[in-house]
Design a protein around this motif. Sequence first.
Motif, mmCIF file in Angstrom:
data_model
loop_
_atom_site.group_PDB
_atom_site.id
_atom_site.type_symbol
_atom_site.label_atom_id
_atom_site.label_comp_id
_atom_site.label_asym_id
_atom_site.label_seq_id
_atom_site.Cartn_x
_atom_site.Cartn_y
_atom_site.Cartn_z
ATOM 1 N N ARG A 120 1.025 -1.001 -0.037
ATOM 2 C CA ARG A 120 0.056 0.110 -0.097
ATOM 3 C C ARG A 120 0.813 1.307 0.139
ATOM 4 O O ARG A 120 0.670 2.393 -0.626
ATOM 5 C CB ARG A 120 -0.700 -0.065 1.310
ATOM 6 N N ASN A 121 1.841 1.223 0.813
ATOM 7 C CA ASN A 121 2.741 2.216 0.906
ATOM 8 C C ASN A 121 3.478 2.696 -0.283
ATOM 9 O O ASN A 121 3.810 3.766 -0.734
ATOM 10 C CB ASN A 121 3.813 2.185 1.863
ATOM 11 N N LEU A 122 4.015 1.521 -1.073
ATOM 12 C CA LEU A 122 4.662 1.640 -2.545
ATOM 13 C C LEU A 122 3.544 1.590 -3.633
ATOM 14 O O LEU A 122 3.952 1.999 -4.571
ATOM 15 C CB LEU A 122 5.489 0.473 -2.630
ATOM 16 N N ASN A 123 2.232 1.640 -3.473
ATOM 17 C CA ASN A 123 1.200 1.870 -4.312
ATOM 18 C C ASN A 123 1.173 0.984 -5.575
ATOM 19 O O ASN A 123 1.190 1.230 -6.593
ATOM 20 C CB ASN A 123 1.147 3.458 -4.741
ATOM 21 N N ILE A 124 1.333 -0.482 -5.125
ATOM 22 C CA ILE A 124 1.735 -1.415 -6.150
ATOM 23 C C ILE A 124 0.642 -2.558 -5.443
ATOM 24 O O ILE A 124 0.424 -2.841 -4.384
ATOM 25 C CB ILE A 124 2.728 -1.960 -6.226
ATOM 26 N N GLY A 125 -0.081 -3.470 -6.411
ATOM 27 C CA GLY A 125 -0.768 -4.376 -6.079
ATOM 28 C C GLY A 125 -0.070 -6.070 -6.297
ATOM 29 O O GLY A 125 0.954 -5.866 -6.694
ATOM 30 N N GLY A 126 -0.695 -6.842 -6.359
ATOM 31 C CA GLY A 126 -0.189 -8.032 -6.744
ATOM 32 C C GLY A 126 -0.895 -9.394 -6.099
ATOM 33 O O GLY A 126 -2.040 -9.199 -6.008
#
Length: 133
Positions: A120-126
């Motif tokens: 969430r902090n890096l603004n990426i999903g997976g």
Amino acid sequence: MNTDPIADYLTRVRNAIKANHRVVEIPASNLKKEITKVLFDKGYITNYKFEDGVNVQGVIKIALKYHPITKVPAIRTLTRVSKPGLRKYAGVEKMPRVLNGLGIAILSTSKGVMTDKEARNLNIGGEVLCYVY
């Protein structure tokens, strides 16, 4: 032949906790090593060691963590989310919260294996691998 090595990893850890073992040995892979590092960083296991040479892939030795007085394990529940037959992916806006933020979801992202909070902090999903609490 094992079709889901991550589920095998989680099951071995679950079984060792139920049997009150101190150490569990698991066949190694790069993804399992990264999951082990996340569990160690978040305080769910005491220590770990990667051993090569036992067989082709090596072995991960995990020292499980228990409360010193009550002997309650630090890992209460390990749940596999994304399976080989049905992959579960989460974007930043649909990121799961485990126990309203008290647990962690381990994700495999383009930046590596990490927790839901780090993603969430890096603004990426997976891909959501498992829930730990």
